[in-house]
Design an enzyme around this catalytic site. Structure first.
Site, PDB file in Angstrom:
ATOM      1  N   GLY A   1       5.826   4.119  -8.888  1.00 53.74           N
ATOM      2  CA  GLY A   1       6.347   2.685  -9.199  1.00 53.74           C
ATOM      3  C   GLY A   1       5.325   1.747  -9.200  1.00 53.74           C
ATOM      4  O   GLY A   1       5.168   0.862 -10.166  1.00 53.74           O
ATOM      5  N   HIS A   2       4.336   1.624  -8.137  1.00 56.57           N
ATOM      6  CA  HIS A   2       3.413   0.829  -8.004  1.00 56.57           C
ATOM      7  C   HIS A   2       2.293   0.772  -9.257  1.00 56.57           C
ATOM      8  O   HIS A   2       2.079  -0.029  -9.762  1.00 56.57           O
ATOM      9  CB  HIS A   2       2.258   0.680  -6.821  1.00 56.57           C
ATOM     10  CG  HIS A   2       3.119   0.726  -5.384  1.00 56.57           C
ATOM     11  ND1 HIS A   2       3.400   1.593  -4.540  1.00 56.57           N
ATOM     12  CD2 HIS A   2       3.833  -0.540  -4.780  1.00 56.57           C
ATOM     13  CE1 HIS A   2       3.985   1.076  -3.480  1.00 56.57           C
ATOM     14  NE2 HIS A   2       4.424  -0.194  -3.785  1.00 56.57           N
TER      15      HIS A   2
ATOM     16  N   GLY B   1       0.798  -1.256   0.151  1.00 53.94           N
ATOM     17  CA  GLY B   1       0.136   0.117  -0.036  1.00 53.94           C
ATOM     18  C   GLY B   1       0.751   1.394  -0.054  1.00 53.94           C
ATOM     19  O   GLY B   1       2.219   1.307  -0.327  1.00 53.94           O
ATOM     20  N   TYR B   2       0.081   2.444   0.228  1.00 53.39           N
ATOM     21  CA  TYR B   2       0.809   3.799   0.105  1.00 53.39           C
ATOM     22  C   TYR B   2       1.253   3.785  -1.211  1.00 53.39           C
ATOM     23  O   TYR B   2       2.751   4.093  -1.473  1.00 53.39           O
ATOM     24  CB  TYR B   2       1.737   3.979   1.183  1.00 53.39           C
ATOM     25  CG  TYR B   2       1.767   5.385   1.683  1.00 53.39           C
ATOM     26  CD1 TYR B   2       0.459   5.889   2.369  1.00 53.39           C
ATOM     27  CD2 TYR B   2       2.992   6.431   1.426  1.00 53.39           C
ATOM     28  CE1 TYR B   2       0.744   7.281   2.586  1.00 53.39           C
ATOM     29  CE2 TYR B   2       2.829   7.509   1.823  1.00 53.39           C
ATOM     30  CZ  TYR B   2       1.790   8.190   2.299  1.00 53.39           C
ATOM     31  OH  TYR B   2       1.642   9.389   2.679  1.00 53.39           O
ATOM     32  N   LEU B   3       0.576   3.680  -2.131  1.00 51.05           N
ATOM     33  CA  LEU B   3       0.850   3.436  -3.419  1.00 51.05           C
ATOM     34  C   LEU B   3       1.656   4.756  -4.062  1.00 51.05           C
ATOM     35  O   LEU B   3       1.180   5.701  -3.879  1.00 51.05           O
ATOM     36  CB  LEU B   3      -0.290   3.010  -4.497  1.00 51.05           C
ATOM     37  CG  LEU B   3      -1.038   1.828  -3.928  1.00 51.05           C
ATOM     38  CD1 LEU B   3      -2.030   1.537  -5.119  1.00 51.05           C
ATOM     39  CD2 LEU B   3      -0.054   0.660  -3.907  1.00 51.05           C
TER      40      LEU B   3
ATOM     41  N   LYS C   1      13.324  -2.081  -8.314  1.00 49.61           N
ATOM     42  CA  LYS C   1      13.951  -1.203  -7.148  1.00 49.61           C
ATOM     43  C   LYS C   1      14.376  -2.431  -5.950  1.00 49.61           C
ATOM     44  O   LYS C   1      15.186  -2.347  -5.431  1.00 49.61           O
ATOM     45  CB  LYS C   1      13.121  -0.163  -6.440  1.00 49.61           C
ATOM     46  CG  LYS C   1      13.650   0.549  -5.468  1.00 49.61           C
ATOM     47  CD  LYS C   1      13.132   1.614  -4.768  1.00 49.61           C
ATOM     48  CE  LYS C   1      11.753   1.365  -3.733  1.00 49.61           C
ATOM     49  NZ  LYS C   1      12.458   0.750  -2.595  1.00 49.61           N
ATOM     50  N   ASP C   2      13.282  -3.318  -5.760  1.00 53.33           N
ATOM     51  CA  ASP C   2      13.528  -4.626  -4.761  1.00 53.33           C
ATOM     52  C   ASP C   2      14.226  -5.527  -5.634  1.00 53.33           C
ATOM     53  O   ASP C   2      13.734  -6.647  -5.809  1.00 53.33           O
ATOM     54  CB  ASP C   2      12.165  -5.136  -4.319  1.00 53.33           C
ATOM     55  CG  ASP C   2      11.570  -3.869  -3.412  1.00 53.33           C
ATOM     56  OD1 ASP C   2      12.311  -3.298  -2.558  1.00 53.33           O
ATOM     57  OD2 ASP C   2      10.523  -3.104  -3.858  1.00 53.33           O
TER      58      ASP C   2
ATOM     59  N   SER D   1       7.716   4.170  -0.726  1.00 55.96           N
ATOM     60  CA  SER D   1       6.616   4.564   0.436  1.00 55.96           C
ATOM     61  C   SER D   1       7.534   5.224   1.610  1.00 55.96           C
ATOM     62  O   SER D   1       6.840   6.130   2.219  1.00 55.96           O
ATOM     63  CB  SER D   1       5.865   3.319   0.862  1.00 55.96           C
ATOM     64  OG  SER D   1       5.111   2.898  -0.333  1.00 55.96           O
TER      65      SER D   1
HETATM   66  O1  PAF Z   1       7.696  -5.019  -2.163  1.00 48.44           O
HETATM   67  C1  PAF Z   1       6.685  -5.136  -1.019  1.00 48.44           C
HETATM   68  O2  PAF Z   1       5.907  -4.067  -1.119  1.00 48.44           O
HETATM   69  C2  PAF Z   1       6.497  -6.335  -0.459  1.00 48.44           C
HETATM   70  O3  PAF Z   1       7.686  -6.830   0.032  1.00 48.44           O
HETATM   71  C3  PAF Z   1       5.542  -7.354  -1.088  1.00 48.44           C
HETATM   72  C4  PAF Z   1       6.178  -8.034  -2.151  1.00 48.44           C
HETATM   73  C5  PAF Z   1       4.256  -6.881  -1.344  1.00 48.44           C
HETATM   74  C6  PAF Z   1       5.513  -8.520   0.017  1.00 48.44           C
HETATM   75  O4  PAF Z   1       4.780  -8.051   1.301  1.00 48.44           O
END
Ligand code: PAF
Length: 282
Positions: A36-37, A31-33, A149-150, A186
């Site tokens: 990027g999301h 959440g807190y989009l 990013k992750d 976020s």
């Molecule tokens: O990247 C994230 O926001 C979180 O690690 C995920 C993949 C939603 C899992 O909680």
């Protein structure tokens, strides 16, 4: 757009979509989009029939003392933004439903989960893979969408999908940045205006690394030294700066070919991460 909080209701929505031969795209989020999301949701909209955005601040991926309780949450705004970007459903389960008192099953990808971000957050990726395995099992997506990013998270989830023979494709999309280069996160919300400026050192250090590699430098210790010098100019604490193979996440000492340059830096109470992939032509 529907907002579903019950796991059973989500499962029957999925059953119905599958019975109509609809493909399902899942964008897992806490959440807190941000943009990027939203870029992931838009891509899911473009390539799948039903777009599910999960919003769940997952307690098992926070270490004791981390920001689980204060992690930013704004369901009302998230719902508006997700709908505008093309989501069909927000799946927002309650923690008690995902992890009832009797809960005892965890998924851990060994080897990849202990390096980089895992070094100082030993339980973090076990929490991420556990919740993703649960979300995949409830939503049964054809494609799940993640951000570069992750980077480590994507590598680990890809390995889980392969090792557990999950019939899911992952799509990893580029990091979305603010105009000045700061990667969207976020947790940027935690930064004061001075810290927001200081946070640019992450991008600057990565940029510097890319330039020196392109100019012919291949000695990782020298590149890291240049990066540290940039970061140490501001009030910050380095968690790690690593240059690794992008698939195995193993450290390299001399660069030849593709490398992932990743870092995690504390600026005030915000732990910020960023990375780039650089290729050194021999
Ligand atoms: O990247 C994230 O926001 C979180 O690690 C995920 C993949 C939603 C899992 O909680």
């Amino acid at each position: 757009m529907k907002i579903i909080s019950s796991i059973n209701e989500m499962a029957s929505f999925v059953k119905d979509a599958k019975s109509k031969a609809k493909s399902i795209g899942l964008v897992p989020t806490m959440g807190y989009l941000h943009q990027g999301h939203l870029s992931l949701i838009k891509e899911a909209r473009a390539v799948t029939d039903m777009v599910v955005v999960s919003i769940f601040v997952n307690p098992t991926q926070f270490e004791p003392g981390e920001d689980y309780a204060s992690y930013p949450r704004d369901m009302k705004r998230d719902a508006l933004e997700a709908e505008k970007a093309g989501a069909d459903v927000i799946f927002a389960p309650r923690a008690e439903q995902m992890y009832p008192e009797s809960y005892s099953t965890y998924v851990k990808v060994e080897g990849l989960s202990e390096v980089l971000c895992g070094r100082n957050r030993p339980g973090h990726f076990r929490g991420v893979t556990t919740v993703c395995a649960k979300l995949f099992s409830i939503v049964k997506p054809d494609i799940a969408f993640f951000g570069q990013k992750d980077a480590q998270q994507s590598v680990i989830i890809q390995k889980m999908v392969k090792d557990l023979n999950m019939d899911i494709k992952l799509k990893v999309l580029p990091t979305v940045r603010e105009g000045d280069g700061l990667a969207m996160s976020s947790r940027n919300k935690y930064l004061s205006s001075k810290q927001r400026k200081d946070a640019l050192v992450l991008h600057k250090a990565l940029d510097q690394a890319k330039s020196v590699i392109e100019a012919g430098e291949n000695d990782v210790s020298k590149i890291k030294e240049r990066m540290r010098n940039i970061i140490n100019k501001v009030d910050s604490k380095i968690d790690y700066i690593s240059i690794v193979d992008p698939d195995s996440l193993k450290d390299v000492s001399i660069i030849s070919g593709r490398v992932l340059i990743a870092l995690a830096i504390w600026i005030g109470r915000a732990r910020l991460i960023d990375n780039i992939i650089v290729t050194r032509n021999q």
